[in-house]
Enzyme design. Structure first.
Site, PDB file in Angstrom:
ATOM      1  N   LEU A  91     -11.572  -3.224 -10.286  1.00 45.53           N
ATOM      2  CA  LEU A  91     -12.755  -3.545 -10.340  1.00 45.53           C
ATOM      3  C   LEU A  91     -14.218  -2.297 -11.331  1.00 45.53           C
ATOM      4  CD1 LEU A  91     -13.625  -4.432  -6.807  1.00 45.53           C
ATOM      5  CD2 LEU A  91     -13.802  -5.849  -8.588  1.00 45.53           C
ATOM      6  N   SER A  92     -13.267  -1.442 -11.930  1.00 42.74           N
ATOM      7  CA  SER A  92     -14.370  -0.488 -12.457  1.00 42.74           C
ATOM      8  C   SER A  92     -14.473  -1.323 -14.028  1.00 42.74           C
ATOM      9  CB  SER A  92     -13.123   0.553 -12.908  1.00 42.74           C
ATOM     10  OG  SER A  92     -12.923   1.055 -11.806  1.00 42.74           O
ATOM     11  N   THR A 115      -6.378   7.293 -12.974  1.00 44.13           N
ATOM     12  CA  THR A 115      -5.850   7.011 -12.100  1.00 44.13           C
ATOM     13  C   THR A 115      -4.758   6.733 -11.681  1.00 44.13           C
ATOM     14  OG1 THR A 115      -6.865   5.299 -10.452  1.00 44.13           O
ATOM     15  CG2 THR A 115      -5.581   4.177 -11.772  1.00 44.13           C
ATOM     16  N   LYS A 165      -2.897  10.853 -11.799  1.00 43.32           N
ATOM     17  CA  LYS A 165      -4.487  11.932 -12.121  1.00 43.32           C
ATOM     18  C   LYS A 165      -3.794  13.456 -11.878  1.00 43.32           C
ATOM     19  CE  LYS A 165      -6.882   9.328  -8.483  1.00 43.32           C
ATOM     20  NZ  LYS A 165      -7.604   9.035  -7.685  1.00 43.32           N
ATOM     21  N   ALA A 208      -4.627  13.619   4.832  1.00 42.88           N
ATOM     22  CA  ALA A 208      -4.293  15.265   4.161  1.00 42.88           C
ATOM     23  C   ALA A 208      -3.600  14.958   2.515  1.00 42.88           C
ATOM     24  CB  ALA A 208      -3.211  16.444   4.873  1.00 42.88           C
TER      25      ALA A 208
HETATM   26  P1  ATR Z   1      -4.038   9.621  -1.529  1.00 41.44           P
HETATM   27  O1  ATR Z   1      -3.071   9.986  -2.520  1.00 41.44           O
HETATM   28  O2  ATR Z   1      -3.648   8.187  -1.703  1.00 41.44           O
HETATM   29  O3  ATR Z   1      -4.297  10.302  -0.248  1.00 41.44           O
HETATM   30  P2  ATR Z   1      -1.105  10.672  -1.005  1.00 41.44           P
HETATM   31  O4  ATR Z   1      -1.253  11.428  -1.023  1.00 41.44           O
HETATM   32  O5  ATR Z   1       0.552   9.565  -0.369  1.00 41.44           O
HETATM   33  O6  ATR Z   1      -2.087   9.138  -1.328  1.00 41.44           O
HETATM   34  O7  ATR Z   1      -0.378  10.439   1.665  1.00 41.44           O
HETATM   35  C1  ATR Z   1      -0.965   9.784   1.504  1.00 41.44           C
HETATM   36  C2  ATR Z   1      -1.383  10.236   2.925  1.00 41.44           C
HETATM   37  O8  ATR Z   1      -1.038   9.048   3.805  1.00 41.44           O
HETATM   38  C3  ATR Z   1      -0.478  11.522   3.956  1.00 41.44           C
HETATM   39  O9  ATR Z   1      -2.075  12.087   5.061  1.00 41.44           O
HETATM   40  C4  ATR Z   1       0.002  10.703   5.010  1.00 41.44           C
HETATM   41  O10 ATR Z   1       0.511  11.159   5.394  1.00 41.44           O
HETATM   42  P3  ATR Z   1       1.574  12.792   5.717  1.00 41.44           P
HETATM   43  O11 ATR Z   1       1.440  13.936   5.274  1.00 41.44           O
HETATM   44  O12 ATR Z   1       2.846  12.498   6.969  1.00 41.44           O
HETATM   45  O13 ATR Z   1       2.866  11.850   4.939  1.00 41.44           O
HETATM   46  C5  ATR Z   1      -0.997   9.458   5.298  1.00 41.44           C
HETATM   47  N1  ATR Z   1       0.037   8.016   5.505  1.00 41.44           N
HETATM   48  C6  ATR Z   1       0.659   7.306   4.697  1.00 41.44           C
HETATM   49  N2  ATR Z   1       1.251   6.461   5.407  1.00 41.44           N
HETATM   50  C7  ATR Z   1       1.203   6.803   7.216  1.00 41.44           C
HETATM   51  C8  ATR Z   1       1.250   6.074   8.792  1.00 41.44           C
HETATM   52  N3  ATR Z   1       2.414   5.131   8.588  1.00 41.44           N
HETATM   53  N4  ATR Z   1       1.155   6.620   9.198  1.00 41.44           N
HETATM   54  C9  ATR Z   1       0.343   7.918   9.352  1.00 41.44           C
HETATM   55  N5  ATR Z   1      -0.177   8.555   7.811  1.00 41.44           N
HETATM   56  C10 ATR Z   1       0.359   8.102   7.248  1.00 41.44           C
END
Ligand code: ATR
EC number: 1.1.1.25
Length: 279
Positions: free
Chosen positions: A16-17, A62, A66, A129
């Site tokens: 949508l940017s 994106t 990044k 996180a």
């Molecule tokens: P983004 O850059 O979009 O934040 P990411 O760096 O892959 O994506 O981070 C994904 C986050 O979603 C992490 O906190 C991940 O938890 P973990 O650090 O334990 O992997 C969390 N996450 C993704 N799927 C999850 C799930 N099904 N249940 C709980 N936490 C989830």
């Protein structure tokens, strides 16, 4: 002067940017364009090479680039360097400088409707996180709030965010179960993971039995607009904050970096919602 802007990423066909920034260009009374530069992994160096030779004023970058983009920059903003990620690049005097607007964009989206929410007495719970959580954590801590606790599935990944902490804000790392038990302590809860995103709309990262009505529950997922977590919070009488506002305000900050213009974009929150709903 015609502004030349764009976006690199993969896949970005549904981004949508272009809609957001074309509206910003009009709002600012400028002429210009915002083009998509779709670059799959093998094509990224070529796309970068092409842009280096173009009179481009700035662009967004994106997922999944990044982090890798940092290697192609001449300069990097201090916060982006600390976060290790860039989503906005400005081209000035022949040089590329990288910024990260996600965290501050998120904070802007929150402060616009709730100007007094983030202060020295505010307690925040961050869920997740990952990359998005890093920027948001740092930007909220920089507002000088009392505490920002982090709950994550893997605790070591949450621990890694502690290096981003500044000032007197305290942070405790906890499991989702622990967070559920302590939910009543928080003024703001921010969901930063992809849990609840289409097509898994029935997923909800934590249960909200101990939620207070005064708490603002915010979810950065914006497809669907109202996630299961937000609907649950709303049903319990709490205040909810939708994720698409972050999309708009991180773009507002990027546009400000490119043009020096701080646009009033509050009226676009509803328009963006309609656009996301396909109306
Ligand atoms: P983004 O850059 O979009 O934040 P990411 O760096 O892959 O994506 O981070 C994904 C986050 O979603 C992490 O906190 C991940 O938890 P973990 O650090 O334990 O992997 C969390 N996450 C993704 N799927 C999850 C799930 N099904 N249940 C709980 N936490 C989830």
């Amino acid at each position: 002067m015609s502004l030349k802007l764009g976006l690199i990423g993969h896949p970005i066909g549904h981004s949508l940017s272009p809609w957001i920034h074309t509206n910003f260009i009009d709002l600012a009374g400028l002429n210009g364009e915002y083009k998509l530069y779709e670059g799959d992994h093998t094509k990224l160096p070529e796309v970068i090479q092409h842009l280096k030779q173009m009179p481009i004023d700035g662009f967004n970058i994106t997922v999944p680039y990044k982090q890798v983009i940092v290697d192609y920059l001449d300069e990097i903003d201090k916060d982006a360097e600390i976060l290790g990620a860039v989503n906005t690049i400005v081209h000035q005097n022949g040089k590329w400088k990288g910024y990260s607007t996600d965290g501050e964009g998120y904070v802007r989206s929150l402060v616009e409707p709730y100007p007094n929410l983030l202060n020295k007495d505010t307690s925040v719970l961050l869920l997740g996180a990952g990359g998005a959580a890093r920027g948001i954590y740092r930007a909220i801590v920089q507002k000088g709030v009392k505490k920002v606790d982090i709950a994550n599935r893997s605790l070591d990944k949450a621990e890694a965010l502690l290096s981003l902490k500044t000032g007197t804000t305290t942070t405790r790392i906890m499991s989702f179960q622990e967070a559920e038990q302590h939910l009543g302590e928080y003024d703001l809860i921010v969901q930063t993971t992809s849990v609840g995103m289409k097509p898994n709309v029935e997923d909800q990262i934590i249960q909200l039995h101990h939620l207070r009505k005064e708490t603002v529950v915010s979810d950065i997922v914006y497809q669907p607009i109202t996630t299961k977590l937000l609907q649950d919070a709303k049903n319990r009488g709490a205040i909810i904050h939708h994720g698409h506002a972050m999309l708009l305000y991180q773009a507002q900050l990027a546009f400000e970096i490119w043009t020096g213009k701080n646009l009033d974009v509050a009226h676009m929150v509803n328009e963006l919602e309609q656009k996301l709903r396909g109306e």
